[in-house]
Design a protein around this motif. Sequence first.
Motif, PDB file in Angstrom:
ATOM      1  N   ALA A   1       0.833  -1.204   0.000  1.00 55.10           N
ATOM      2  CA  ALA A   1       0.000   0.000   0.000  1.00 55.10           C
ATOM      3  C   ALA A   1       0.872   1.260   0.000  1.00 55.10           C
ATOM      4  N   GLY A   2       1.951   1.253   0.769  1.00 55.89           N
ATOM      5  CA  GLY A   2       2.862   2.399   0.798  1.00 55.89           C
ATOM      6  C   GLY A   2       3.491   2.667  -0.559  1.00 55.89           C
ATOM      7  N   ILE A   3       3.896   1.583  -1.234  1.00 55.43           N
ATOM      8  CA  ILE A   3       4.476   1.737  -2.574  1.00 55.43           C
ATOM      9  C   ILE A   3       3.429   2.279  -3.541  1.00 55.43           C
ATOM     10  N   GLU A   4       2.216   1.749  -3.471  1.00 55.64           N
ATOM     11  CA  GLU A   4       1.150   2.229  -4.358  1.00 55.64           C
ATOM     12  C   GLU A   4       0.828   3.699  -4.098  1.00 55.64           C
ATOM     13  N   ILE A   5       0.819   4.090  -2.833  1.00 58.10           N
ATOM     14  CA  ILE A   5       0.549   5.498  -2.510  1.00 58.10           C
ATOM     15  C   ILE A   5       1.667   6.390  -3.038  1.00 58.10           C
ATOM     16  N   ALA A   6       2.918   5.948  -2.900  1.00 57.93           N
ATOM     17  CA  ALA A   6       4.047   6.731  -3.414  1.00 57.93           C
ATOM     18  C   ALA A   6       3.945   6.881  -4.937  1.00 57.93           C
ATOM     19  N   ILE A   7       3.591   5.806  -5.617  1.00 61.28           N
ATOM     20  CA  ILE A   7       3.416   5.884  -7.072  1.00 61.28           C
ATOM     21  C   ILE A   7       2.264   6.821  -7.415  1.00 61.28           C
ATOM     22  N   SER A   8       1.184   6.748  -6.651  1.00 60.76           N
ATOM     23  CA  SER A   8       0.034   7.634  -6.878  1.00 60.76           C
ATOM     24  C   SER A   8       0.414   9.098  -6.703  1.00 60.76           C
ATOM     25  N   ILE A   9       1.238   9.369  -5.706  1.00 63.33           N
ATOM     26  CA  ILE A   9       1.680  10.753  -5.478  1.00 63.33           C
ATOM     27  C   ILE A   9       2.482  11.250  -6.678  1.00 63.33           C
ATOM     28  N   VAL A  10       3.407  10.425  -7.154  1.00 60.96           N
ATOM     29  CA  VAL A  10       4.231  10.824  -8.299  1.00 60.96           C
ATOM     30  C   VAL A  10       3.358  11.048  -9.526  1.00 60.96           C
ATOM     31  N   VAL A  11       2.441  10.115  -9.794  1.00 57.85           N
ATOM     32  CA  VAL A  11       1.552  10.250 -10.952  1.00 57.85           C
ATOM     33  C   VAL A  11       0.656  11.474 -10.786  1.00 57.85           C
ATOM     34  N   ALA A  12       0.119  11.690  -9.588  1.00 56.29           N
ATOM     35  CA  ALA A  12      -0.735  12.855  -9.347  1.00 56.29           C
ATOM     36  C   ALA A  12       0.055  14.154  -9.517  1.00 56.29           C
ATOM     37  N   LEU A  13       1.314  14.178  -9.087  1.00 55.81           N
ATOM     38  CA  LEU A  13       2.160  15.355  -9.291  1.00 55.81           C
ATOM     39  C   LEU A  13       2.345  15.633 -10.785  1.00 55.81           C
ATOM     40  N   LEU A  14       2.623  14.579 -11.535  1.00 54.42           N
ATOM     41  CA  LEU A  14       2.821  14.753 -12.980  1.00 54.42           C
ATOM     42  C   LEU A  14       1.535  15.221 -13.658  1.00 54.42           C
TER      43      LEU A  14
END
Length: 186
Positions: free
Chosen positions: A160-173
């Motif tokens: 879940a932590g990895i998925e949230i980190a990926i979501s943050i990066v994608v949301a930033l982009l």
Amino acid sequence: MGSQLFSLRYRIIISVVLIETIMLSIMVFSNASQVRQTHRDRLDQSAQIILQQFTATAGRYLFEVDYPSLQEYADNILAHDELTYLLVEDNNGNLITASGVLPIVEPLKVGMDDPRSNIHAVHSDVDLVGTRRGAVQLGFSTTIMDQAVAAALQRGALIAGIEIAISIVVALLIGAYLTRNLTQLA
């Protein structure tokens, strides 16, 4: 206008992360619950099989009043990984034999857990030829189950932590792309 666009970007990120966190938390705890139930079912099944076998043999020893053989059999049956103790009482409730690490508290009801000692207890009357000869109680450790649930929670939290980190990066982009286009329109 720049601070409003900046604010929109962070609102998008926070919204995505919040939704993702809620959904992943539900998934992780649901998975842990499923692991607990699977281990609980397996433990119940093993406990009932061992209880039936032990009760049948104990009935013969109780009928013959062969308590030394009953004690030896009880000591041998403790080789099962999760079995922590067993108690055998006669028809009057007197303790005939006990093996293993005995519970500190009173014996538990059938299928009850003692959260203080991680024990799952099962109980059965010993009947021989339709006559009650005594009772047997077996205590099984829930440590293996608890470790499996903890491992599932840890593994789920890591994913879940990895998925949230990926979501943050994608949301930033995505946020940067959307706000860049809005800046060009303004």
